[in-house]
Design a protein around this motif. Sequence first.
Motif, mmCIF file in Angstrom:
data_model
loop_
_atom_site.group_PDB
_atom_site.id
_atom_site.type_symbol
_atom_site.label_atom_id
_atom_site.label_comp_id
_atom_site.label_asym_id
_atom_site.label_seq_id
_atom_site.Cartn_x
_atom_site.Cartn_y
_atom_site.Cartn_z
ATOM 1 N N LEU A 15 9.420 -1.263 -10.261
ATOM 2 C CA LEU A 15 8.130 -2.103 -11.156
ATOM 3 C C LEU A 15 7.458 -2.063 -9.182
ATOM 4 C CD1 LEU A 15 8.733 -4.352 -13.991
ATOM 5 C CD2 LEU A 15 8.490 -1.715 -13.967
ATOM 6 N N GLN A 16 6.282 -1.468 -9.169
ATOM 7 C CA GLN A 16 5.968 -2.022 -7.588
ATOM 8 C C GLN A 16 4.633 -2.589 -8.223
ATOM 9 O OE1 GLN A 16 5.431 1.901 -5.917
ATOM 10 N NE2 GLN A 16 3.441 0.863 -5.068
ATOM 11 N N ILE A 17 4.406 -3.967 -8.150
ATOM 12 C CA ILE A 17 3.197 -4.803 -7.696
ATOM 13 C C ILE A 17 2.621 -3.818 -6.577
ATOM 14 C CG2 ILE A 17 2.467 -7.253 -7.933
ATOM 15 C CD1 ILE A 17 3.874 -6.455 -9.857
ATOM 16 N N GLY A 18 1.245 -4.019 -6.661
ATOM 17 C CA GLY A 18 0.411 -3.298 -5.422
ATOM 18 C C GLY A 18 -0.472 -4.908 -4.474
ATOM 19 N N THR A 19 -0.770 -4.546 -3.574
ATOM 20 C CA THR A 19 -1.492 -5.185 -3.039
ATOM 21 C C THR A 19 -2.539 -6.469 -3.440
ATOM 22 O OG1 THR A 19 -1.693 -5.852 -0.866
ATOM 23 C CG2 THR A 19 -3.170 -4.054 -1.041
ATOM 24 N N ARG A 20 -2.610 -5.554 -3.813
ATOM 25 C CA ARG A 20 -4.349 -5.916 -4.938
ATOM 26 C C ARG A 20 -3.843 -6.500 -6.197
ATOM 27 N NH1 ARG A 20 -4.887 -1.467 -3.213
ATOM 28 N NH2 ARG A 20 -6.819 -0.147 -1.879
ATOM 29 N N ASN A 21 -2.785 -6.805 -6.547
ATOM 30 C CA ASN A 21 -2.394 -7.747 -7.677
ATOM 31 C C ASN A 21 -1.269 -8.741 -6.526
ATOM 32 O OD1 ASN A 21 -3.726 -6.544 -10.623
ATOM 33 N ND2 ASN A 21 -2.421 -5.311 -9.886
ATOM 34 N N PHE A 31 -0.144 4.718 -12.534
ATOM 35 C CA PHE A 31 -1.362 3.750 -12.710
ATOM 36 C C PHE A 31 -1.343 3.212 -11.864
ATOM 37 C CE2 PHE A 31 2.558 2.811 -15.702
ATOM 38 C CZ PHE A 31 1.426 3.489 -17.235
ATOM 39 N N LYS A 32 -3.123 4.101 -11.667
ATOM 40 C CA LYS A 32 -3.974 3.418 -9.544
ATOM 41 C C LYS A 32 -4.273 2.449 -10.063
ATOM 42 C CE LYS A 32 -2.475 5.553 -6.978
ATOM 43 N NZ LYS A 32 -0.795 5.268 -6.620
ATOM 44 N N PRO A 33 -4.805 1.407 -9.284
ATOM 45 C CA PRO A 33 -5.716 0.910 -8.919
ATOM 46 C C PRO A 33 -6.184 1.115 -8.231
ATOM 47 C CG PRO A 33 -3.924 -0.011 -8.108
ATOM 48 C CD PRO A 33 -3.409 1.508 -8.287
ATOM 49 N N LEU A 44 6.048 -4.296 3.840
ATOM 50 C CA LEU A 44 5.515 -4.375 4.313
ATOM 51 C C LEU A 44 3.881 -3.326 3.910
ATOM 52 C CD1 LEU A 44 7.466 -6.048 6.952
ATOM 53 C CD2 LEU A 44 5.244 -7.060 5.588
ATOM 54 N N ARG A 45 2.821 -3.631 4.186
ATOM 55 C CA ARG A 45 2.220 -2.156 3.788
ATOM 56 C C ARG A 45 0.615 -1.823 5.205
ATOM 57 N NH1 ARG A 45 -2.845 -2.797 3.283
ATOM 58 N NH2 ARG A 45 -2.832 -1.085 1.217
ATOM 59 N N GLY A 46 1.037 -3.064 5.870
ATOM 60 C CA GLY A 46 -0.213 -3.971 6.917
ATOM 61 C C GLY A 46 -1.228 -4.674 6.028
ATOM 62 N N SER A 101 2.364 4.666 5.258
ATOM 63 C CA SER A 101 1.532 5.836 4.333
ATOM 64 C C SER A 101 0.381 4.840 4.397
ATOM 65 C CB SER A 101 1.998 6.506 2.964
ATOM 66 O OG SER A 101 3.186 6.179 3.205
ATOM 67 N N HIS A 102 0.308 3.502 3.350
ATOM 68 C CA HIS A 102 -0.772 2.701 3.582
ATOM 69 C C HIS A 102 -1.522 1.690 4.368
ATOM 70 C CE1 HIS A 102 -0.355 3.814 -0.640
ATOM 71 N NE2 HIS A 102 -1.561 3.286 -1.520
ATOM 72 N N ALA A 103 -0.263 1.570 5.595
ATOM 73 C CA ALA A 103 -0.726 0.297 7.013
ATOM 74 C C ALA A 103 -1.742 1.306 7.268
ATOM 75 C CB ALA A 103 0.932 0.456 7.942
ATOM 76 N N TYR A 115 7.542 -5.819 -4.502
ATOM 77 C CA TYR A 115 6.331 -6.957 -4.180
ATOM 78 C C TYR A 115 5.712 -5.911 -3.253
ATOM 79 C CZ TYR A 115 2.792 -10.505 -3.178
ATOM 80 O OH TYR A 115 2.497 -11.227 -2.779
ATOM 81 N N LYS A 116 4.569 -6.335 -3.052
ATOM 82 C CA LYS A 116 3.781 -5.419 -1.446
ATOM 83 C C LYS A 116 2.891 -6.994 -1.068
ATOM 84 C CE LYS A 116 3.182 -0.638 -1.633
ATOM 85 N NZ LYS A 116 1.892 0.209 -1.202
ATOM 86 N N ARG A 117 3.187 -7.031 -0.260
ATOM 87 C CA ARG A 117 2.022 -8.500 0.594
ATOM 88 C C ARG A 117 1.645 -8.272 0.336
ATOM 89 N NH1 ARG A 117 3.073 -9.122 7.073
ATOM 90 N NH2 ARG A 117 1.562 -11.350 6.512
ATOM 91 N N ALA A 129 12.292 7.880 -6.008
ATOM 92 C CA ALA A 129 11.431 8.642 -5.292
ATOM 93 C C ALA A 129 10.219 7.776 -5.677
ATOM 94 C CB ALA A 129 10.852 9.388 -5.937
ATOM 95 N N ARG A 130 9.137 8.118 -5.331
ATOM 96 C CA ARG A 130 7.491 6.817 -5.358
ATOM 97 C C ARG A 130 7.040 7.868 -6.554
ATOM 98 N NH1 ARG A 130 2.910 4.419 -2.512
ATOM 99 N NH2 ARG A 130 2.017 5.110 -4.297
ATOM 100 N N MET A 131 6.135 7.731 -7.731
ATOM 101 C CA MET A 131 5.493 8.179 -8.282
ATOM 102 C C MET A 131 4.100 7.264 -9.461
ATOM 103 S SD MET A 131 5.860 11.801 -8.881
ATOM 104 C CE MET A 131 7.189 12.708 -7.627
HETATM 105 C C1 PEP Z 1 0.918 2.028 -3.970
HETATM 106 O O1 PEP Z 1 1.565 2.345 -2.942
HETATM 107 O O2 PEP Z 1 0.324 3.224 -4.576
HETATM 108 C C2 PEP Z 1 -0.560 1.674 -3.517
HETATM 109 C C3 PEP Z 1 -1.829 1.311 -4.265
HETATM 110 O O3 PEP Z 1 -0.399 0.704 -2.419
HETATM 111 P P1 PEP Z 1 -0.554 -0.570 -2.444
HETATM 112 O O4 PEP Z 1 -1.246 -1.541 -3.181
HETATM 113 O O5 PEP Z 1 -0.138 -1.221 -1.115
HETATM 114 O O6 PEP Z 1 -2.030 -0.800 -1.451
#
Ligand code: PEP
Length: 302
Positions: free
Chosen positions: A129-135, A69-71, A185-187, A221-223, A155-157, A64-66
């Motif tokens: 652990l997800q690294i968001g595109t902003r980081n 901590f939202k940037p 890949l997320r666009g 979704s983010h793309a 790791y998100k591009r 799942a994804r949850m």
């Molecule tokens: C997310 O997956 O919740 C997210 C913020 O994605 P991204 O870093 O790709 O914008």
Amino acid sequence: MIDIKQSCPLIAKSQAESYTSFSYQDLTFNQDCFHIFAGLNAVDSKQNVALTFAALQRHDLNCARMGVFKPRTSPYSFQGLGKECLPYVFELAGKYGIKIIAMEVTHDQQIAQIHSALKSSGYATGVMLQIGTRNAQNFELLKAVGAQQEFPVLYKRGFGITLEESLLACEYIAHAGNQKIIFCLRGMKSQFASPHRNFVDFAHVPIIKRLTRLPVCIDPSHAIGNNDTDNHNIPDIFNVSAQGIIAGSNMLLVDIHPAPHTALVDAKQAVALSLLDWYLEDVRICRESYLRRLKICSRVNA
Ligand code: PEP
Ligand code: MN
């Protein structure tokens, strides 16, 4: 183009090992696997977490994804429920047979918070652990997720940097000691993306697989960022998922929600649980088609 072997020796394809394969929570991740991580962009209530996990379990999904901590672009937007919700997220994951949750971290302290809440839950589930595109180039955060071995890293591009710069960021994680990395890949942010939120870059799935040993994830979704549909009523999110999966992606990260119009973050891009049956059938067809494409390819090249 990139001389990946020279700039990123740890994540580059090498003859000795054609790809990274790792296991976590009894699941294997490599360039052959396919896993679906569907879930809430942002946890908003215990009830929605339970409804989402229950729907995943009904469809035999165990990841799942949850977002906790939202940037956020604006300081006035909902920032995520933070560590307070971790106990019930992990407990419910265990209850519904969820083995791994992809969860973004925006600060190294959150790694310890996740570790401690997981321990208190009796390791009811696992976390990627997800690294968001902003980081994408937050080098201290990259070093922090790289310095620990407990959790794999998604790791998100970076949405506004070159592919080589994103690959170098993954090299940072590997260099710090953690080889369990998945490239997502997320666009890309572009004035040419419209009417989509980001310019869809899923044509790069086979490129990342050729250049590196990393499993490749797509985030439709983010793309796309909206719930528009084509002239057959197929959502754009389904159509680009199809493109990424038929090109061989190894993981699908997708926002779903029991009542999308009430979602506190990215409401427009959440797939309603009521569409999950249809979506997963579509996904399955695309994955089977990819495997058939491989068979035909080996026959032709035999
Ligand atoms: C997310 O997956 O919740 C997210 C913020 O994605 P991204 O870093 O790709 O914008
Ligand atoms: Mn988002």
